[in-house]
Design an enzyme around this catalytic site. Structure first.
Site, PDB file in Angstrom:
ATOM      1  N   GLY A 175       0.858  -1.299  -0.093  1.00 57.90           N
ATOM      2  CA  GLY A 175       0.126   0.043   0.133  1.00 57.90           C
ATOM      3  C   GLY A 175       0.935   1.211  -0.001  1.00 57.90           C
ATOM      4  N   ASP A 202       0.742   1.574   8.697  1.00 61.58           N
ATOM      5  CA  ASP A 202       0.348   0.860   9.821  1.00 61.58           C
ATOM      6  C   ASP A 202       1.289   0.871  11.037  1.00 61.58           C
ATOM      7  OD1 ASP A 202      -1.603  -0.033   8.000  1.00 61.58           O
ATOM      8  OD2 ASP A 202      -1.223  -2.320   8.081  1.00 61.58           O
ATOM      9  N   GLY A 235      -5.575   8.993   4.000  1.00 61.48           N
ATOM     10  CA  GLY A 235      -4.339   9.374   4.641  1.00 61.48           C
ATOM     11  C   GLY A 235      -3.365   8.605   4.021  1.00 61.48           C
ATOM     12  N   ARG A 236      -3.565   7.414   3.375  1.00 61.32           N
ATOM     13  CA  ARG A 236      -2.215   6.707   2.774  1.00 61.32           C
ATOM     14  C   ARG A 236      -1.697   7.938   1.685  1.00 61.32           C
ATOM     15  NH1 ARG A 236      -3.444   0.702   1.126  1.00 61.32           N
ATOM     16  NH2 ARG A 236      -4.044   1.536  -0.779  1.00 61.32           N
ATOM     17  N   ASP A 251       6.336  -5.254   5.798  1.00 58.67           N
ATOM     18  CA  ASP A 251       6.589  -6.513   6.192  1.00 58.67           C
ATOM     19  C   ASP A 251       6.896  -7.650   5.284  1.00 58.67           C
ATOM     20  OD1 ASP A 251       4.079  -6.402   6.272  1.00 58.67           O
ATOM     21  OD2 ASP A 251       3.700  -7.731   7.982  1.00 58.67           O
ATOM     22  N   LYS A 266     -25.756  15.595  18.604  1.00 56.50           N
ATOM     23  CA  LYS A 266     -26.968  14.394  18.310  1.00 56.50           C
ATOM     24  C   LYS A 266     -26.214  13.216  17.652  1.00 56.50           C
ATOM     25  CE  LYS A 266     -28.373  15.874  13.716  1.00 56.50           C
ATOM     26  NZ  LYS A 266     -28.882  17.106  13.011  1.00 56.50           N
ATOM     27  N   TYR A 267     -25.082  13.232  17.385  1.00 52.70           N
ATOM     28  CA  TYR A 267     -24.542  11.931  16.833  1.00 52.70           C
ATOM     29  C   TYR A 267     -23.183  11.330  17.605  1.00 52.70           C
ATOM     30  CZ  TYR A 267     -26.812  13.214  12.206  1.00 52.70           C
ATOM     31  OH  TYR A 267     -27.628  13.491  11.307  1.00 52.70           O
ATOM     32  N   THR A 316       5.198   1.561   5.768  1.00 52.39           N
ATOM     33  CA  THR A 316       3.764   1.346   6.095  1.00 52.39           C
ATOM     34  C   THR A 316       3.138   2.130   6.762  1.00 52.39           C
ATOM     35  OG1 THR A 316       2.110  -0.203   6.670  1.00 52.39           O
ATOM     36  CG2 THR A 316       4.451  -0.643   7.651  1.00 52.39           C
ATOM     37  N   TYR A 358      -7.521   4.925   3.002  1.00 46.09           N
ATOM     38  CA  TYR A 358      -6.963   5.378   1.803  1.00 46.09           C
ATOM     39  C   TYR A 358      -6.701   6.874   1.458  1.00 46.09           C
ATOM     40  CZ  TYR A 358      -8.359   0.547   0.963  1.00 46.09           C
ATOM     41  OH  TYR A 358      -8.668  -0.819   0.946  1.00 46.09           O
TER      42      TYR A 358
END
Ligand code: FBP
Length: 694
Positions: A106, A228, A568-569, A200, A271-272, A226, A566
């Site tokens: 990615g 991640d 942020g990537r 990895d 409200k959310y 990555t 996606y």
């Protein structure tokens, strides 16, 4: 009049202002492209050399010793100033060389700067040297599809996000044939070295390439990429060699800006509940960083949930003199109860809204789901092993897949061996919503990874949460707390005596936030309570101000779900990632020039200030462990998960109750602001890294 004012389209299109504001290249892009990242001091010395550091111990895996014999004994290597007087050192740097590079996996912000750093250094030592970029990841290498990387190509991509310069792919170089094709490409191009920019799995590819290419004299260097953040490397003595992979900081900052905007919206509109799923295939590093960046009300860390123990269950079982094995580890049901608990607590202090962050990879840590994933991986792998057609081609729709699973429970599988899919599995599996079963049966990626990003975890969990909240509401346990001062003003304005009524309708009339008694769950039960207390007679209507208070306490649970991944990537890199990646590219070159292979370029002390950064090489083969992939054990680089004993996690645990704001305190949202590559507002490293370096 109208016509006189209306300019011709030709005039408008040719107007310089139109050209300026509609150009593909805006000021931000121009500034980014011309920004020069800082260089680690050592790279200002004319030549460098490398020093083996056996004191940094990394233990070997037996299988890695067998499969990677030529690179398994590599040491950690430090790049140190070289001897400028030695002719051989000079020659090693100045020779004309061809280097190949490709992205893998990615996208992660900063990738282009790795190439820029590598390119600048290659050309600095010999302008005749060439850098080739393989297109679409490992496929470009195997199929000999490449471009020569030129100055203008590099300049157009400096400090810019994505991997669009040469694209990326997820292919695995996992057969002899693919390996030989890769070698042929490199030989045809007379490559001196190959740089693999990946996570990895891609660095696993790099290790096997390094082993195979060693005899051909082609060096292979990996680069830790990555978003991640799960490439974090420590020695056996817990010394940090690589604190984080590149792209993590930017992705976390990009997600955090969006999440922070939601905290502003949520606390304005009240409200959310915004449910934000944040990428990270398995580990929850991104979620933890976003929690620190935004102070969202509720953030889950998968690694912690896996450790969950249900003490109530254990106590209950102990009383009966039995052991409840299901009390250990978390289930979807337990998890939904935890969420409900916090929603109810917050509502009790008047906040029936909020923002929660759930990590994409959380399913990996949920007991029953993990069992399904492993069993299904094995079933699919077994099928593919036995048949010519692959599982997903043979069973293209969910219904036929489910029918195949059902057949397994009846012993109608392909082999005589005991089936791992039994009636109980089938029953439990079929209780899951259809979309979720579809997700769990989806095709694994080329490396055998479960594709968590494709599963709507947030939907399944929120369905369970909604169901349980409605039960709690019926039981009168889910109520919105009414601020006492507000209650008093309503009552006094209508000439009622607040205290007298408060005692009858609230269970905590002395507190700051008043909660309607659990027995009052409707206007009918409200009226009955008032009659019983002789505040009104049966013929009276409930006074309007009391109805108003009751309605205000009656919660509606409304959610908005969001997936941050996606986007942020693809973000342009932060100042940290710009500098980090540029120096990674330079490090890769210096490892190559010093003859290293099978090493991962890394920066030690990344968690400290820039002047402490040290370029090093980490032996990739020593990072390999056996892991289940596609139902088999395979040698891959171990993913690093959140250490529950780390400073960052312990601090998060201590602060999170404050961020939940379920006492009468205010929300404590933090605004990280947009991703920037200059300016003093930008903190210069990920927060989790800073905390871990204390
Ligand atoms: P890498 O490990 O290749 O860097 O990719 C990470 C990641 O962005 C994960 O966070 C996510 O689960 C996955 O890729 C999504 O994969 P895909 O791009 O195939 O949808």
């Amino acid at each position: 009049m109208e016509n006189q004012r209306c300019k011709s389209l030709e005039f408008l299109l040719n107007h310089p202002k139109t050209g300026h504001v509609t150009s593909d290249v805006n000021i931000e892009t121009i500034e980014r492209r011309s920004f020069s990242p800082k260089k680690i001091k050592i790279f200002s010395s004319k030549y460098t050399s490398i020093k083996d550091c056996p004191e940094y111990k990394l233990s070997n895996n037996k299988e890695a010793e067998k499969l990677l014999p030529d690179i398994i004994n590599n040491n950690v290597q430090k790049i140190i100033p070289g001897d400028e007087k030695t002719e051989t050192a000079k020659q090693a740097f100045k020779i004309r060389r061809n280097i190949g590079v490709f992205f893998s996996g990615g996208p992660a912000p900063g990738g282009h700067n790795v190439i820029a750093g590598l390119y600048d250094e290659v050309k600095k030592y010999n302008p005749e040297s060439k850098l080739f970029g393989f297109l679409l990841g490992p496929d470009g290498l195997m199929e000999s599809k490449y471009v020569e990387i030129t100055q203008s190509l590099v300049d157009a991509h400096r400090n810019m996000g994505g991997f669009s310069m040469i694209k990326t792919g997820r292919s695995k170089i996992d057969s002899k044939n693919k390996m030989e094709l890769s070698l042929k490409t490199c030989m045809d191009l007379e490559l001196d070295a190959l740089v693999v920019i990946g996570g990895d799995d891609s660095n696993t590819n790099a290790a096997f390439l390094a082993q195979r290419f060693k005899s051909a004299g082609i060096k292979v260097i990996g680069v830790p990429k990555t978003i991640d953040g799960d490439i974090q490397i420590k020695t056996d003595d817990k010394e940090t060699l690589c604190a984080i992979s590149f792209g993590f900081h930017t992705a976390a900052r990009a997600f955090s800006q969006n999440i922070s905007n939601l905290t502003t919206d949520a606390s304005s509109d009240i409200k959310y509940w915004h449910v934000c799923k944040v990428m990270g295939r398995v580990a929850s590093h991104l979620t933890l960083e976003c929690a620190f960046q935004t102070h969202a009300n509720l953030s889950f860390v998968g690694e912690e949930l896996a450790d969950y123990t249900d003490h109530k269950r254990i106590e209950k079982a102990q009383k009966k003199g039995i052991i409840d094995y299901t009390a250990y580890g978390i289930t979807l049901r337990h998890w939904s109860r935890l969420i409900c608990d916090t929603i109810v607590r917050r509502a009790a202090t008047g906040k029936n809204f909020g923002v929660m962050i759930i990590p994409e990879g959380i399913l990996e840590f949920i007991n029953e789901i993990q069992v399904f994933i492993i069993k299904l991986n094995t079933i699919i792998a077994d099928y593919n092993h036995i048949h010519d057609n692959d599982f997903h081609t043979s069973f293209p729709t969910l219904n036929v897949k489910l029918e195949y699973l059902r057949r397994l429970t009846r012993g109608m599988g392909d082999t005589d061996k005991f089936s791992i899919w039994n009636l109980r599995d089938d029953d439990l599996f079929n209780q899951l919503p259809l979309f979720f079963r579809d997700g769990l049966l989806m095709e694994r990626d080329t490396h055998g990874n479960f594709q968590f990003s494709q599963v709507k975890t947030e939907d399944i969990i929120m369905d369970m949460v909604k169901e349980y909240l409605s039960i709690l509401k019926e039981k009168g346990k889910y109520k919105i707390g009414i601020e006492k001062s507000y209650y008093k003003s309503i009552m006094e304005n209508s000439k009622f005596i607040p205290d007298k009524i408060a005692k009858v309708i609230f269970k905590n009339p002395e507190d700051k936030y008043l909660l309607i008694k659990e027995s009052i769950i409707s206007l009918k039960t409200l009226k009955q309570t008032l009659i019983n207390s002789e505040l009104i007679s049966p013929d009276d209507n409930v006074p309007e101000p009391i109805i108003r208070i009751f309605k205000k306490s009656d919660p509606k649970f409304k959610t908005q779900t969001h997936f941050y991944g996606y986007d942020g990537r693809g973000s342009d890199p932060t100042y940290f990632d710009c500098n980090y990646t540029y120096n990674l590219g330079i490090t890769a070159f210096h490892l190559i020039a010093n003859g290293a292979t099978g090493q991962m370029a890394a920066i030690k002390n990344l968690e400290k200030k820039f002047d402490k950064w040290e370029p090093i090489g980490i032996p990739i083969a020593k990072l390999m462990r056996l892991e289940e992939r596609k139902g088999r054990l395979e040698l891959v680089i171990e993913k690093s998960l959140i250490d529950l004993d780390s400073n960052a996690f312990r601090i998060f645990k201590a602060l999170r109750d404050g961020w939940l704001a379920a006492e009468s305190n205010q929300d404590r949202y933090r605004r990280p602001g947009p991703v920037r590559f200059t300016g003093s507002a930008e903190e210069d490293r990920p927060i989790t890294l800073m905390l871990n370096s204390i």
